[in-house]
Design a protein around this motif. Sequence first.
Motif, PDB file in Angstrom:
ATOM      1  N   ILE A 101     -28.851 -39.612  11.833  1.00 16.25           N
ATOM      2  CA  ILE A 101     -29.543 -38.837  10.806  1.00 16.25           C
ATOM      3  C   ILE A 101     -30.486 -37.808  11.423  1.00 16.25           C
ATOM      4  CG2 ILE A 101     -31.157 -38.977   8.874  1.00 16.25           C
ATOM      5  CD1 ILE A 101     -29.942 -41.774   8.307  1.00 16.25           C
ATOM      6  N   SER A 102     -31.306 -38.237  12.372  1.00 12.15           N
ATOM      7  CA  SER A 102     -32.311 -37.327  12.939  1.00 12.15           C
ATOM      8  C   SER A 102     -31.684 -36.202  13.752  1.00 12.15           C
ATOM      9  CB  SER A 102     -33.307 -38.110  13.807  1.00 12.15           C
ATOM     10  OG  SER A 102     -32.654 -38.698  14.926  1.00 12.15           O
ATOM     11  N   ASN A 103     -30.506 -36.459  14.329  1.00 13.79           N
ATOM     12  CA  ASN A 103     -29.813 -35.419  15.088  1.00 13.79           C
ATOM     13  C   ASN A 103     -28.782 -34.656  14.247  1.00 13.79           C
ATOM     14  OD1 ASN A 103     -30.527 -35.644  18.188  1.00 13.79           O
ATOM     15  ND2 ASN A 103     -30.416 -37.740  17.421  1.00 13.79           N
ATOM     16  N   GLN A 104     -28.779 -34.930  12.944  1.00 16.03           N
ATOM     17  CA  GLN A 104     -27.893 -34.237  12.002  1.00 16.03           C
ATOM     18  C   GLN A 104     -26.432 -34.273  12.470  1.00 16.03           C
ATOM     19  OE1 GLN A 104     -29.450 -30.335  11.019  1.00 16.03           O
ATOM     20  NE2 GLN A 104     -31.538 -31.101  10.843  1.00 16.03           N
ATOM     21  N   SER A 107     -23.484 -33.309   9.939  1.00 14.83           N
ATOM     22  CA  SER A 107     -23.327 -31.863   9.817  1.00 14.83           C
ATOM     23  C   SER A 107     -22.672 -31.278  11.057  1.00 14.83           C
ATOM     24  CB  SER A 107     -24.693 -31.210   9.585  1.00 14.83           C
ATOM     25  OG  SER A 107     -24.584 -29.807   9.513  1.00 14.83           O
ATOM     26  N   LEU A 108     -23.076 -31.775  12.221  1.00 17.94           N
ATOM     27  CA  LEU A 108     -22.492 -31.318  13.484  1.00 17.94           C
ATOM     28  C   LEU A 108     -20.998 -31.589  13.516  1.00 17.94           C
ATOM     29  CD1 LEU A 108     -22.695 -30.327  16.444  1.00 17.94           C
ATOM     30  CD2 LEU A 108     -23.269 -32.693  17.079  1.00 17.94           C
ATOM     31  N   ASP A 111     -19.109 -29.232  11.305  1.00 15.77           N
ATOM     32  CA  ASP A 111     -18.959 -27.919  11.932  1.00 15.77           C
ATOM     33  C   ASP A 111     -17.814 -27.923  12.948  1.00 15.77           C
ATOM     34  OD1 ASP A 111     -21.070 -26.980  10.448  1.00 15.77           O
ATOM     35  OD2 ASP A 111     -22.551 -27.184  12.055  1.00 15.77           O
ATOM     36  N   GLN A 141     -30.047 -42.084   2.721  1.00 15.37           N
ATOM     37  CA  GLN A 141     -30.458 -41.468   3.982  1.00 15.37           C
ATOM     38  C   GLN A 141     -29.433 -40.498   4.549  1.00 15.37           C
ATOM     39  OE1 GLN A 141     -31.230 -44.893   6.413  1.00 15.37           O
ATOM     40  NE2 GLN A 141     -33.196 -45.366   5.447  1.00 15.37           N
ATOM     41  N   PRO A 143     -26.672 -37.574   4.689  1.00 17.97           N
ATOM     42  CA  PRO A 143     -26.447 -36.337   3.924  1.00 17.97           C
ATOM     43  C   PRO A 143     -25.101 -36.354   3.226  1.00 17.97           C
ATOM     44  CG  PRO A 143     -26.043 -35.948   6.255  1.00 17.97           C
ATOM     45  CD  PRO A 143     -26.619 -37.341   6.142  1.00 17.97           C
ATOM     46  N   GLN A 145     -22.528 -34.719   3.580  1.00 14.64           N
ATOM     47  CA  GLN A 145     -21.312 -34.576   4.394  1.00 14.64           C
ATOM     48  C   GLN A 145     -20.639 -35.916   4.673  1.00 14.64           C
ATOM     49  OE1 GLN A 145     -24.257 -33.249   5.292  1.00 14.64           O
ATOM     50  NE2 GLN A 145     -24.011 -31.105   5.876  1.00 14.64           N
TER      51      GLN A 145
END
Length: 241
Positions: A101-104, A107-108, A111, A141, A143, A145
């Motif tokens: 979560i903290s390093n997203q 989403s990465l 991408d 918690q 996202p 995605q």
Amino acid sequence: MAKIHIVLQGKGGVGKSFISTMIAQYKISKGQSPLCIDTDPVNSTFHGFKALNVLLLEIMEGDEIRSRKFDTLVELIAPSTNDVVIDNGASSFVPLTHYLISNQVPSLLQDMGHEMVVHTVITGSQALLDTVNGFAQLASQFPEQALFVVWLNPFWGPIEHEGKSFEQMKAYTANKARVSAIVKIPTLKEDTYGRDLSDMLQDRLTFDEALAMESLSIMTRQRLKIVKAQMFGQLDNALVL
């Protein structure tokens, strides 16, 4: 490019490794070659299934889990053109979840063309509320995605609270839009189906390995064949897989 299936639940002993093996075996049955990774530093059960070629990710440094070592996990996932199955233990649940979560990471991965699917398990009896709350926390918690698959495991008792099934509980109704599929592990009679499946898992065997063993009785193999068909039939209906 690939779907990243990660099994997460903070409660220990609820069947996370079993779920990981089911996903991996299902993928293989469809002609795929999933990349299987075990991040459990204490009970690396998934890694014990030799037929699945599971990589064991070392995340300990001395007696402590080092979150930076999860970078290696991302490096393994990034170039994969095959689906990935990741099993995670209760002891590393908090650091891995925080890392993702903290390093997203969802989403990465998106991408990169990947898709993250979080698998979590709900059990009956004393662990019911803990696992239900664990699911609700994960759903809040992670996202958008990240997709979710909920596995209902009745091994310790019926999955119901105050007369409500899981699908009627607030934790589910509030997060229903996040759930792509619900997989119900069948209730297995302890002295027949349950014992056969337990013995198979204890020996770290896949369904295909067990069904090919002439040392097992005809009826043991018959029952395992039935359980496999029941499980894989549900996974066929889970389009997210």
